[in-house]
Scaffold this motif. Structure first.
Motif, PDB file in Angstrom:
ATOM      1  N   LEU B  84       0.829  -1.215   0.000  1.00 43.70           N
ATOM      2  CA  LEU B  84       0.000   0.000   0.000  1.00 43.70           C
ATOM      3  C   LEU B  84       0.858   1.259   0.000  1.00 43.70           C
ATOM      4  CD1 LEU B  84      -3.037  -0.655   2.369  1.00 43.70           C
ATOM      5  CD2 LEU B  84      -3.095   0.038  -0.024  1.00 43.70           C
ATOM      6  N   VAL B  85       1.856   1.291   0.896  1.00 47.37           N
ATOM      7  CA  VAL B  85       2.720   2.472   0.983  1.00 47.37           C
ATOM      8  C   VAL B  85       3.429   2.680  -0.353  1.00 47.37           C
ATOM      9  CG1 VAL B  85       4.781   3.434   2.077  1.00 47.37           C
ATOM     10  CG2 VAL B  85       3.046   2.277   3.466  1.00 47.37           C
ATOM     11  N   ILE B  86       4.004   1.584  -0.871  1.00 40.87           N
ATOM     12  CA  ILE B  86       4.769   1.694  -2.119  1.00 40.87           C
ATOM     13  C   ILE B  86       3.851   2.155  -3.261  1.00 40.87           C
ATOM     14  CG2 ILE B  86       5.917   0.313  -3.907  1.00 40.87           C
ATOM     15  CD1 ILE B  86       7.219  -1.276  -1.601  1.00 40.87           C
ATOM     16  N   ALA B  87       2.690   1.505  -3.387  1.00 38.41           N
ATOM     17  CA  ALA B  87       1.813   1.822  -4.521  1.00 38.41           C
ATOM     18  C   ALA B  87       1.282   3.254  -4.431  1.00 38.41           C
ATOM     19  CB  ALA B  87       0.658   0.834  -4.584  1.00 38.41           C
ATOM     20  N   VAL B  89       2.666   5.919  -2.758  1.00 42.61           N
ATOM     21  CA  VAL B  89       3.744   6.891  -2.990  1.00 42.61           C
ATOM     22  C   VAL B  89       4.147   6.864  -4.461  1.00 42.61           C
ATOM     23  CG1 VAL B  89       6.121   7.522  -2.431  1.00 42.61           C
ATOM     24  CG2 VAL B  89       4.577   6.743  -0.631  1.00 42.61           C
ATOM     25  N   TYR B  90       4.257   5.635  -5.001  1.00 45.75           N
ATOM     26  CA  TYR B  90       4.647   5.500  -6.406  1.00 45.75           C
ATOM     27  C   TYR B  90       3.651   6.217  -7.309  1.00 45.75           C
ATOM     28  CZ  TYR B  90       5.112   3.568 -11.059  1.00 45.75           C
ATOM     29  OH  TYR B  90       5.232   3.445 -12.414  1.00 45.75           O
ATOM     30  N   THR B  91       2.362   5.990  -7.055  1.00 41.71           N
ATOM     31  CA  THR B  91       1.329   6.597  -7.909  1.00 41.71           C
ATOM     32  C   THR B  91       1.425   8.118  -7.874  1.00 41.71           C
ATOM     33  OG1 THR B  91      -0.098   4.712  -7.493  1.00 41.71           O
ATOM     34  CG2 THR B  91      -1.156   6.662  -8.377  1.00 41.71           C
ATOM     35  N   GLY B  92       1.601   8.661  -6.687  1.00 43.19           N
ATOM     36  CA  GLY B  92       1.723  10.120  -6.563  1.00 43.19           C
ATOM     37  C   GLY B  92       2.932  10.642  -7.309  1.00 43.19           C
ATOM     38  N   LEU B  93       4.073   9.990  -7.077  1.00 42.82           N
ATOM     39  CA  LEU B  93       5.319  10.448  -7.688  1.00 42.82           C
ATOM     40  C   LEU B  93       5.274  10.286  -9.212  1.00 42.82           C
ATOM     41  CD1 LEU B  93       7.880  11.543  -6.339  1.00 42.82           C
ATOM     42  CD2 LEU B  93       8.910   9.287  -6.643  1.00 42.82           C
ATOM     43  N   ALA B  94       4.772   9.127  -9.649  1.00 43.60           N
ATOM     44  CA  ALA B  94       4.733   8.862 -11.094  1.00 43.60           C
ATOM     45  C   ALA B  94       3.752   9.803 -11.791  1.00 43.60           C
ATOM     46  CB  ALA B  94       4.349   7.409 -11.359  1.00 43.60           C
ATOM     47  N   LEU B  95       2.652  10.146 -11.111  1.00 47.45           N
ATOM     48  CA  LEU B  95       1.712  11.114 -11.700  1.00 47.45           C
ATOM     49  C   LEU B  95       2.408  12.456 -11.921  1.00 47.45           C
ATOM     50  CD1 LEU B  95      -1.697  10.640  -9.839  1.00 47.45           C
ATOM     51  CD2 LEU B  95      -1.182  10.141 -12.216  1.00 47.45           C
ATOM     52  N   LEU B  96       3.231  12.835 -10.924  1.00 47.20           N
ATOM     53  CA  LEU B  96       3.957  14.101 -11.025  1.00 47.20           C
ATOM     54  C   LEU B  96       4.920  14.066 -12.213  1.00 47.20           C
ATOM     55  CD1 LEU B  96       4.558  16.821  -9.453  1.00 47.20           C
ATOM     56  CD2 LEU B  96       6.506  15.597  -8.487  1.00 47.20           C
ATOM     57  N   PHE B  97       5.745  13.004 -12.262  1.00 52.82           N
ATOM     58  CA  PHE B  97       6.766  12.927 -13.319  1.00 52.82           C
ATOM     59  C   PHE B  97       6.123  12.765 -14.702  1.00 52.82           C
ATOM     60  CE2 PHE B  97      10.174  11.177 -10.211  1.00 52.82           C
ATOM     61  CZ  PHE B  97      10.361  12.459  -9.734  1.00 52.82           C
ATOM     62  N   ALA B 205      -7.354   8.446 -14.548  1.00 48.35           N
ATOM     63  CA  ALA B 205      -7.197   7.223 -15.342  1.00 48.35           C
ATOM     64  C   ALA B 205      -5.776   6.697 -15.221  1.00 48.35           C
ATOM     65  CB  ALA B 205      -7.526   7.512 -16.800  1.00 48.35           C
ATOM     66  N   LEU B 206      -4.825   7.618 -15.301  1.00 45.59           N
ATOM     67  CA  LEU B 206      -3.431   7.197 -15.191  1.00 45.59           C
ATOM     68  C   LEU B 206      -3.130   6.679 -13.786  1.00 45.59           C
ATOM     69  CD1 LEU B 206      -0.706   6.964 -16.591  1.00 45.59           C
ATOM     70  CD2 LEU B 206      -0.182   9.291 -15.878  1.00 45.59           C
ATOM     71  N   ALA B 207      -3.753   7.295 -12.772  1.00 42.93           N
ATOM     72  CA  ALA B 207      -3.540   6.839 -11.389  1.00 42.93           C
ATOM     73  C   ALA B 207      -3.950   5.376 -11.260  1.00 42.93           C
ATOM     74  CB  ALA B 207      -4.343   7.704 -10.424  1.00 42.93           C
ATOM     75  N   VAL B 208      -5.075   5.003 -11.861  1.00 45.00           N
ATOM     76  CA  VAL B 208      -5.523   3.601 -11.800  1.00 45.00           C
ATOM     77  C   VAL B 208      -4.492   2.699 -12.465  1.00 45.00           C
ATOM     78  CG1 VAL B 208      -7.292   1.972 -12.571  1.00 45.00           C
ATOM     79  CG2 VAL B 208      -7.968   4.226 -11.745  1.00 45.00           C
ATOM     80  N   ILE B 209      -4.046   3.113 -13.649  1.00 46.55           N
ATOM     81  CA  ILE B 209      -3.073   2.298 -14.396  1.00 46.55           C
ATOM     82  C   ILE B 209      -1.779   2.146 -13.595  1.00 46.55           C
ATOM     83  CG2 ILE B 209      -1.627   2.267 -16.478  1.00 46.55           C
ATOM     84  CD1 ILE B 209      -3.965   3.779 -17.888  1.00 46.55           C
ATOM     85  N   LEU B 210      -1.290   3.259 -13.035  1.00 48.54           N
ATOM     86  CA  LEU B 210      -0.019   3.228 -12.294  1.00 48.54           C
ATOM     87  C   LEU B 210      -0.146   2.391 -11.027  1.00 48.54           C
ATOM     88  CD1 LEU B 210       0.952   7.008 -12.625  1.00 48.54           C
ATOM     89  CD2 LEU B 210       2.119   5.088 -13.713  1.00 48.54           C
ATOM     90  N   PHE B 211      -1.260   2.572 -10.311  1.00 47.99           N
ATOM     91  CA  PHE B 211      -1.460   1.828  -9.063  1.00 47.99           C
ATOM     92  C   PHE B 211      -1.474   0.323  -9.346  1.00 47.99           C
ATOM     93  CE2 PHE B 211      -3.752  -0.040  -5.548  1.00 47.99           C
ATOM     94  CZ  PHE B 211      -3.308   0.683  -4.447  1.00 47.99           C
ATOM     95  N   LEU B 212      -2.214  -0.072 -10.376  1.00 48.05           N
ATOM     96  CA  LEU B 212      -2.291  -1.502 -10.720  1.00 48.05           C
ATOM     97  C   LEU B 212      -0.919  -2.029 -11.144  1.00 48.05           C
ATOM     98  CD1 LEU B 212      -5.652  -2.008 -12.632  1.00 48.05           C
ATOM     99  CD2 LEU B 212      -5.175  -1.928 -10.199  1.00 48.05           C
ATOM    100  N   PHE B 213      -0.205  -1.216 -11.931  1.00 53.57           N
ATOM    101  CA  PHE B 213       1.127  -1.629 -12.395  1.00 53.57           C
ATOM    102  C   PHE B 213       2.035  -1.928 -11.206  1.00 53.57           C
ATOM    103  CE2 PHE B 213       5.479  -0.013 -13.086  1.00 53.57           C
ATOM    104  CZ  PHE B 213       5.926  -0.946 -14.009  1.00 53.57           C
TER     105      PHE B 213
END
Lengths: 373, 283
Positions: B84-87, B89-97, B205-213
């Motif tokens: 949960l923590v990883i997904a 934080v990752y989703t937030g950071l990846a959305l930014l980048f 939409a991207l948040a869903v994709i990134l979180f699942l990834f």
């Protein structure tokens, strides 16, 4: 309020990636010299791709000039960012922020770039909303507004910052004809009230004639003429300006010239008073309203009669040339009918065939007004 | 007229019937997974080969979950928290980048832009397996191995996400950005005050994709994380690593592992559909 000076303004684009472009560059605006007075309403007009929007964008700072100087007052602004130029712009598609309410759209610029407090900003927004008649819309988002309301918000957004210069890029072109006429008057009233230097871009010559203190006609990136509307209409600098301004368009005929004597196959002849032409032919221009249709003549074959209610447009052909005359409603020949045409020499325009430069323009006097208010 | 309407209704009925059938086929494994998580190990395969598995839920869910929790080498609930923590934080950071990268590629002109974009897309062709060793060396040298950052950072600028945001941001009219510039916005203010808020659907939409990834990522976390830091897919694989596979625990772990994905999808569902279809139709 600010005067604007364009001194040799040039804007060209790199075209190294494109084939068949000479010198690998596209010149959008070339060597434009223009002084716009403090508080003046100047309209850039010209066909698509003539460089009018590019010129406006250079003034706004959205495009970098590749040559020449832009001055606001005495200050050269070429290297200033848009935000530092104290200008406001109204865009063709209004460019309202879709996620913000009308209130936030109008106050956005103030919140970003002014030292005003929130109550001061709110009060300014309310004042502008009242001025534009959009007080009831302040809590709505742009997608809930009609085209006319969006346009008012866009104007409000530019007014609220109290800029030194207004720039407007075809702001009325997305509105229907009735609303366009209404907004045209509103913008003029607003500009009169505020007295802010305004540069307005349009491809609609009627709009240009109706709104501008002066009109700047552009074609192919070159400034053709800058003058008040009436002068542009009556004394165009060249054939392009004469053809572009006026609706329906001016009629052109090729006539032979021998030194100072013009002749046409119909027997028409005219002596140039103080001008001698080296070419064999010149272009003769005559405005539709200056053509008189004479029944029983044999100059023109009528093709179409457009009845506008208060006047008629008579379309026809003289030889191979298409001609249009603007006549009183009482003149209504039938299609295929042969009619005569005549015009006063004082209403005649002459242009050089090669360069298009004006040799003679209208010399008739405008009739005095029946009554002064 | 009446006949035509009847025919249309029949077609509509048939169409919906087909869609329902396809949905049931797709949902069946998930349904069975949930049912199996409530059964004791013995009941999961009670039907034997060639017969339908049991499809009525049992009452062993809590017992299975307790058995799962009792296995220290799996440390399931800790892994759930790690994931949960990883997904998140990752989703937030990846959305930014991704949104920044997409914005630059969509709305700015600069030298070698096309080459850069092609390069970014080209990295999609590289399989994760190929990247494992160089990435491992990189992460080790940075002193990040066995940390959350080791899993979060390598795909934070996710090429598919950059591509997705570039495409979405191309639909923003240039005049909107120019209006903001005239209003006095800096380039960064343009990005976070005008661009990001207008891109909510695409970002969701991207948040869903990134979180699942990130939630499903297996090989890389397996390589770079050690016990105590495991993510859900790694933890689930550990359930199977003993002599006997505890299917009851496996099913309960898998059933719980899909819950966050469902939650994320349901929360962002409305935006997800808008975002995926963004620009498909002229409004």
């Amino acid at each position: 309020m600010t005067a604007i000076t364009l001194d040799g303004l040039t804007k060209s684009y790199d075209a190294t990636d494109m084939d068949d472009i000479p010198d690998n560059e596209i010149v959008a605006v070339e060597d434009v010299d223009l002084e716009i007075e403090d508080g003046e309403f100047l309209v850039f007009v010209g066909p698509s791709g003539c460089g009018k929007s590019t010129t406006l964008r250079c003034i706004a700072g959205l495009e970098d000039a590749t040559g020449g100087e832009i001055r606001f007052g005495e200050t050269v602004v070429n290297d200033l960012r848009p935000r530092d130029r104290d200008v406001a712009m109204v865009f063709q598609n209004y460019a309202l922020y879709p996620h913000m309410t009308v209130r936030k759209n109008i106050s956005f610029g103030l919140r970003l770039s002014s030292a005003l407090t929130t109550p001061e900003i709110d009060s300014r927004v309310t004042d502008v909303a009242e001025m534009m008649g959009i007080e009831d819309l302040l809590s709505k988002t742009p997608d809930e507004l009609s085209g006319g309301q969006q346009q008012r918000v866009a104007l409000g957004r530019s007014i609220v910052r109290e800029p030194g210069i207004f720039l407007m890029d075809e702001p009325l072109s997305n509105l229907d004809a009735k609303l366009r006429a209404e907004m045209r008057t509103e913008i003029q009233e607003l500009q009169n009230d505020l007295g802010v230097t305004t540069v307005y871009v349009t491809h609609d010559q009627t709009e240009a004639m109706a709104m501008g203190d002066r009109i700047a006609v552009l074609n192919d990136g070159l400034l053709q003429q800058v003058a008040p509307p009436e002068e542009i209409y009556r004394r165009p600098a060249n054939e392009f300006v004469a053809g572009f301004i006026g609706s329906p368009s001016i009629n052109f005929f090729d006539v032979s010239v021998d030194g100072q004597t013009l002749t046409a196959p119909s027997g028409f002849s005219y002596e140039l008073e103080d001008h001698s032409v080296e070419d064999d032919t010149v272009r003769l221009g005559i405005r539709p309203e200056d053509l008189t249709i004479e029944e029983g003549g044999d100059d023109m074959t009528v093709t179409v009669v457009e009845k506008m209610g208060n006047e008629n447009f008579i379309y026809g052909t003289v030889g191979d040339v298409e001609v249009v005359a603007r006549t009183p409603v009482t003149v209504r020949p039938e299609p295929d009918q042969r009619v005569g045409i005549s015009f006063a020499e004082s209403a005649m325009y002459l242009f050089e065939s090669e360069t298009g430069a004006a040799i003679k323009t209208k010399t008739d006097e405008i009739e005095p007004q029946a009554a002064q208010f | 007229m009446h006949e035509k309407l009847e025919k249309e209704a029949l077609w509509q009925f048939g169409g919906y019937g087909f869609l329902v059938a396809v949905t049931m086929v797709m949902m069946f494994p998930i349904y069975w997974l949930v049912v199996a998580s409530t059964l004791p190990q013995s009941a999961i395969f009670a039907g034997g080969a060639g017969e339908l598995p049991r499809l009525i839920p049992g009452r062993n869910f809590l017992a299975n979950a307790e058995a799962l929790a009792a296995r220290p080498e799996v440390d399931f609930y800790r892994s759930m928290l790690n994931s949960l923590v990883i997904a998140v934080v990752y989703t937030g950071l990846a959305l930014l980048f991704c949104s920044m990268g997409g914005f630059a590629l969509a709305k700015y002109e600069f030298k070698y832009k096309r080459a850069l974009f092609m390069g970014i897309l080209g990295t999609l062709l590289l399989p994760t397996n190929l990247l494992v060793i160089p990435l491992f060396l990189l992460v080790s040298n940075m002193g990040l191995s066995n940390s959350y950052w080791a899993v979060i950072l390598p795909w934070a600028a996710y090429p598919l996400g950059i591509f997705f945001m570039k495409q979405a941001m191309q639909s923003i009219p240039d005049s909107l950005l120019e209006a903001a510039r005239m209003d006095g916005a800096s380039e960064f203010q343009l990005y976070y005050r005008v661009v990001l808020p207008s891109m909510k659907s695409s970002l969701a939409a991207l948040a869903v994709i990134l979180f699942l990834f990130q939630w499903n990522l297996f090989l890389w976390p397996l390589v770079v994380l050690r016990e105590g830091k495991y993510t859900i897919p790694v933890a689930i694989s550990k359930i199977m690593s003993n002599d006997m596979i505890a299917y009851d625990q496996l099913m309960v772990a898998s059933a719980m592992a899909i819950v966050p994905m469902f939650v994320v999808f349901i929360l962002l569902q409305r935006h997800f559909v808008n975002g995926i279809l963004g620009g498909a139709v002229k409004e």
